[in-house]
Structures are given as structure tokens and as C-alpha cells.
Design a protein around this motif. Structure first.
Motif, PDB file in Angstrom:
ATOM      1  N   ARG A  92       0.847  -1.189   0.000  1.00 25.30           N
ATOM      2  CA  ARG A  92       0.000   0.000   0.000  1.00 25.30           C
ATOM      3  C   ARG A  92       0.886   1.244   0.000  1.00 25.30           C
ATOM      4  NH1 ARG A  92      -5.064  -1.621   0.533  1.00 25.30           N
ATOM      5  NH2 ARG A  92      -5.553  -3.525   1.707  1.00 25.30           N
ATOM      6  N   ALA A  93       0.552   2.172  -0.892  1.00 24.97           N
ATOM      7  CA  ALA A  93       1.365   3.376  -1.029  1.00 24.97           C
ATOM      8  C   ALA A  93       1.436   4.158   0.274  1.00 24.97           C
ATOM      9  CB  ALA A  93       0.805   4.251  -2.146  1.00 24.97           C
ATOM     10  N   ALA A  94       0.334   4.245   1.004  1.00 28.23           N
ATOM     11  CA  ALA A  94       0.329   5.019   2.246  1.00 28.23           C
ATOM     12  C   ALA A  94       1.291   4.439   3.267  1.00 28.23           C
ATOM     13  CB  ALA A  94      -1.087   5.074   2.824  1.00 28.23           C
ATOM     14  N   SER A  95       1.330   3.115   3.365  1.00 23.71           N
ATOM     15  CA  SER A  95       2.248   2.484   4.310  1.00 23.71           C
ATOM     16  C   SER A  95       3.703   2.693   3.904  1.00 23.71           C
ATOM     17  CB  SER A  95       1.953   0.992   4.414  1.00 23.71           C
ATOM     18  OG  SER A  95       0.647   0.763   4.907  1.00 23.71           O
ATOM     19  N   LEU A  96       3.983   2.512   2.617  1.00 20.77           N
ATOM     20  CA  LEU A  96       5.352   2.703   2.134  1.00 20.77           C
ATOM     21  C   LEU A  96       5.794   4.149   2.333  1.00 20.77           C
ATOM     22  CD1 LEU A  96       5.245   0.584  -1.155  1.00 20.77           C
ATOM     23  CD2 LEU A  96       6.194  -0.080   1.069  1.00 20.77           C
ATOM     24  N   ALA A  97       4.889   5.093   2.069  1.00 22.39           N
ATOM     25  CA  ALA A  97       5.224   6.505   2.278  1.00 22.39           C
ATOM     26  C   ALA A  97       5.490   6.782   3.751  1.00 22.39           C
ATOM     27  CB  ALA A  97       4.092   7.399   1.769  1.00 22.39           C
ATOM     28  N   GLY A  98       4.767   6.097   4.624  1.00 19.06           N
ATOM     29  CA  GLY A  98       4.997   6.266   6.052  1.00 19.06           C
ATOM     30  C   GLY A  98       6.390   5.811   6.465  1.00 19.06           C
ATOM     31  N   TYR A  99       6.846   4.684   5.901  1.00 17.26           N
ATOM     32  CA  TYR A  99       8.207   4.233   6.171  1.00 17.26           C
ATOM     33  C   TYR A  99       9.221   5.282   5.712  1.00 17.26           C
ATOM     34  CZ  TYR A  99       6.107  -0.440   6.704  1.00 17.26           C
ATOM     35  OH  TYR A  99       5.347  -1.506   7.091  1.00 17.26           O
ATOM     36  N   ARG A 120       5.887   3.765 -13.170  1.00 18.01           N
ATOM     37  CA  ARG A 120       4.560   3.169 -13.032  1.00 18.01           C
ATOM     38  C   ARG A 120       4.606   1.699 -12.597  1.00 18.01           C
ATOM     39  NH1 ARG A 120       1.818   7.515 -12.429  1.00 18.01           N
ATOM     40  NH2 ARG A 120       1.234   8.720 -14.280  1.00 18.01           N
ATOM     41  N   VAL A 121       5.618   1.305 -11.865  1.00 16.89           N
ATOM     42  CA  VAL A 121       5.675  -0.076 -11.368  1.00 16.89           C
ATOM     43  C   VAL A 121       4.487  -0.315 -10.430  1.00 16.89           C
ATOM     44  CG1 VAL A 121       6.958  -1.628  -9.860  1.00 16.89           C
ATOM     45  CG2 VAL A 121       8.146  -0.371 -11.641  1.00 16.89           C
ATOM     46  N   PRO A 122       3.685  -1.339 -10.679  1.00 13.64           N
ATOM     47  CA  PRO A 122       2.496  -1.568  -9.852  1.00 13.64           C
ATOM     48  C   PRO A 122       2.845  -1.997  -8.428  1.00 13.64           C
ATOM     49  CG  PRO A 122       2.331  -2.728 -11.966  1.00 13.64           C
ATOM     50  CD  PRO A 122       3.747  -2.275 -11.825  1.00 13.64           C
ATOM     51  N   LEU A 123       2.003  -1.549  -7.502  1.00 13.10           N
ATOM     52  CA  LEU A 123       2.027  -2.067  -6.136  1.00 13.10           C
ATOM     53  C   LEU A 123       0.902  -3.067  -5.923  1.00 13.10           C
ATOM     54  CD1 LEU A 123       2.675   1.210  -4.100  1.00 13.10           C
ATOM     55  CD2 LEU A 123       4.334  -0.568  -4.686  1.00 13.10           C
ATOM     56  N   GLY A 124      -0.161  -2.908  -6.690  1.00 14.58           N
ATOM     57  CA  GLY A 124      -1.334  -3.767  -6.586  1.00 14.58           C
ATOM     58  C   GLY A 124      -2.274  -3.455  -7.725  1.00 14.58           C
ATOM     59  N   PRO A 125      -3.545  -3.777  -7.568  1.00 13.42           N
ATOM     60  CA  PRO A 125      -4.502  -3.571  -8.659  1.00 13.42           C
ATOM     61  C   PRO A 125      -4.665  -2.114  -9.072  1.00 13.42           C
ATOM     62  CG  PRO A 125      -5.399  -5.057  -6.996  1.00 13.42           C
ATOM     63  CD  PRO A 125      -4.153  -4.477  -6.419  1.00 13.42           C
ATOM     64  N   ARG A 126      -4.493  -1.183  -8.141  1.00 14.34           N
ATOM     65  CA  ARG A 126      -4.779   0.224  -8.442  1.00 14.34           C
ATOM     66  C   ARG A 126      -3.588   1.152  -8.249  1.00 14.34           C
ATOM     67  NH1 ARG A 126      -8.949  -2.020  -5.695  1.00 14.34           N
ATOM     68  NH2 ARG A 126     -10.974  -2.113  -6.750  1.00 14.34           N
ATOM     69  N   GLU A 127      -2.721   0.857  -7.314  1.00 14.83           N
ATOM     70  CA  GLU A 127      -1.646   1.781  -6.975  1.00 14.83           C
ATOM     71  C   GLU A 127      -0.340   1.400  -7.654  1.00 14.83           C
ATOM     72  OE1 GLU A 127      -2.619   3.584  -2.631  1.00 14.83           O
ATOM     73  OE2 GLU A 127      -1.737   1.569  -2.640  1.00 14.83           O
TER      74      GLU A 127
END
Length: 225
Positions: A92-99, A120-127
Motif C-alpha cells: 500500500r502506497a500510504a504504508s510505504l510513504a509512512g516508512y 509506473r511499477v504496480p504495487l497492486g490492482p490500483r496503486e
């Protein structure tokens, strides 16, 4: 206040880590304290350590634990979202940004956040990893591998960065392989004329590679204004 930048590339295997380490050495040469974070890395050894993250850890001046430099370490060297799925994890982008904010908050003068692959490397279906940079709001440094196709790849990536509302602070032309591309100078001139950001440096293929030597080919003065 820390100067923080997100480092991305035109593709995978373009030398993001090599250039990031060179940037960290260039900052240290100016007397700045440095730190770095690779929030997600795919391709780790049996200890859960990634070669690129270890290089960043060695290049920075602050003594941070590996788990803070690379909080999400995935085993196989494949696309991060596929590696995470195979491991039963969600990125999740929010968690990675928090780190990343945790590393920025340590207070180093110069901080780099290194992505994985391209913009644009995917993290999941949307992010995608771009969402991490967007959440952080940091300026972006683009590493361009000087090889056939680099002009289109670089310009498209620059367009995407700006379309996402972020500043492209600068770009580095990296000779990622031992063989110089045909018409190297002409391609570099074409990029300099079209890229909407300053060229921070041209780094030749160095064998063996040394971040201190690579740093001599980069000028970070514009990043520190």
C-alpha cells in the motif's frame, strides 16, 4: 530542514542505485549528512537483504538499521506486486510513504527515496510506486540509461512525473553498460534540449564501479537551493 528526493528511472536496470549512491557521496563531500530508503525491494537473499538496499545503507552517513532502509523486502527478483502476492502480502502506497517519512524525520540534510523499476511499477490492482512519491510530495530525480530508446522513455517519464503534480528536479545520464550507444552525443543533446529539468551529470561506465568516483561526474548544487 532535510532535502528529500525520490529517485526513479526510465526502466529497470538503468543504474538507479549506482546513481543514488553517487548522489549520496556528492552530498557527503559537501559536508552534508545523508540517509536513504528503498521502501520496497524484490530480490533478497536468505537473510532478507537486498543488494541495492545494502549499497544505499553503505553509502549514507547516518547509521540506520537495515529494516529502516528497506522495510519491505521480498524474496524473488520479480515485479514487486507479483512478489508480494506470492508472499501473501499487500503493498500500500500510504504504508510505504509512512516508512519513508520515518527516514526523512531522522533529520539528515540530504535524503533519497529510491523506487523500484520505472515510474509506473504496480504495487497492486490500483496503486503504483508513483503513488508513494505523490504521497510524499518530494521532487523527483530521473536516472536515464543512455541506450537505444532512451529519448522516448525519458520524455514520457518526465511527462508522467509532471502530470502527477510533482517537480522533476533533475536527471542524470547514466552509461549503464560497457558499450556506448550509437550517436551518444547526439542523443544526449536531444535530451538536453527537450527535458524540462537540468542535467545533473553524465556518469560513464565505471569498472569497477565506485560511488565516490561516480560522484565526481555529478553536480548537485542546483538540488540544494
Amino acid at each position: 530542514m532535510s532535502k528529500a528526493f525520490f529517485v526513479t528511472g526510465t526502466d529497470t536496470e538503468v543504474g538507479k542505485t549506482a546513481i543514488s549512491c553517487a548522489l549520496l557521496h556528492a552530498a557527503r563531500a559537501r559536508g552534508l549528512s545523508t540517509a536513504a530508503c528503498k521502501p520496497v525491494a524484490a530480490g533478497c537473499d536468505e537473510r532478507g537483504h537486498n543488494e541495492d538496499a545494502l549499497a544505499l545503507q553503505a553509502a549514507m552517513s547516518l547509521d540506520l538499521p537495515y529494516e529502516q532502509v528497506n522495510p519491505v523486502a521480498l524474496g524473488p527478483a520479480i515485479a514487486p506486486h507479483i512478489a508480494a502476492h506470492q508472499a501473501g502480502r499487500q503493498l500500500r502506497a500510504a504504508s510505504l510513504a509512512g516508512y519513508c517519512r520515518g527516514v526523512i524525520s531522522v533529520g539528515a540534510d540530504f535524503v533519497l527515496i529510491e523506487g523500484a523499476g520505472g515510474w509506473r511499477v504496480p504495487l497492486g490492482p490500483r496503486e503504483t510506486l508513483a503513488d508513494v512519491a505523490i504521497a510524499l510530495g518530494t521532487p523527483v530525480i530521473l536516472v536515464v540509461a543512455m541506450r537505444l530508446g532512451c529519448i522516448s522513455h525519458a520524455l514520457l517519464t518526465a511527462e508522467a512525473i509532471r502530470a502527477d503534480g510533482l517537480q522533476l528536479a533533475g536527471w542524470v545520464a547514466n552509461q549503464a553498460g560497457p558499450t556506448e550507444m550509437a550517436c551518444h552525443r547526439e542523443n544526449l543533446d536531444a535530451l538536453r534540449q527537450r527535458m524540462p529539468a537540468p542535467l545533473l551529470g553524465e556518469v560513464p561506465h565505471l569498472l569497477p564501479y565506485g560511488p565516490d568516483e561516480a560522484a565526481q561526474h555529478i553536480d548537485i548544487s542546483g538540488l540544494l537551493l
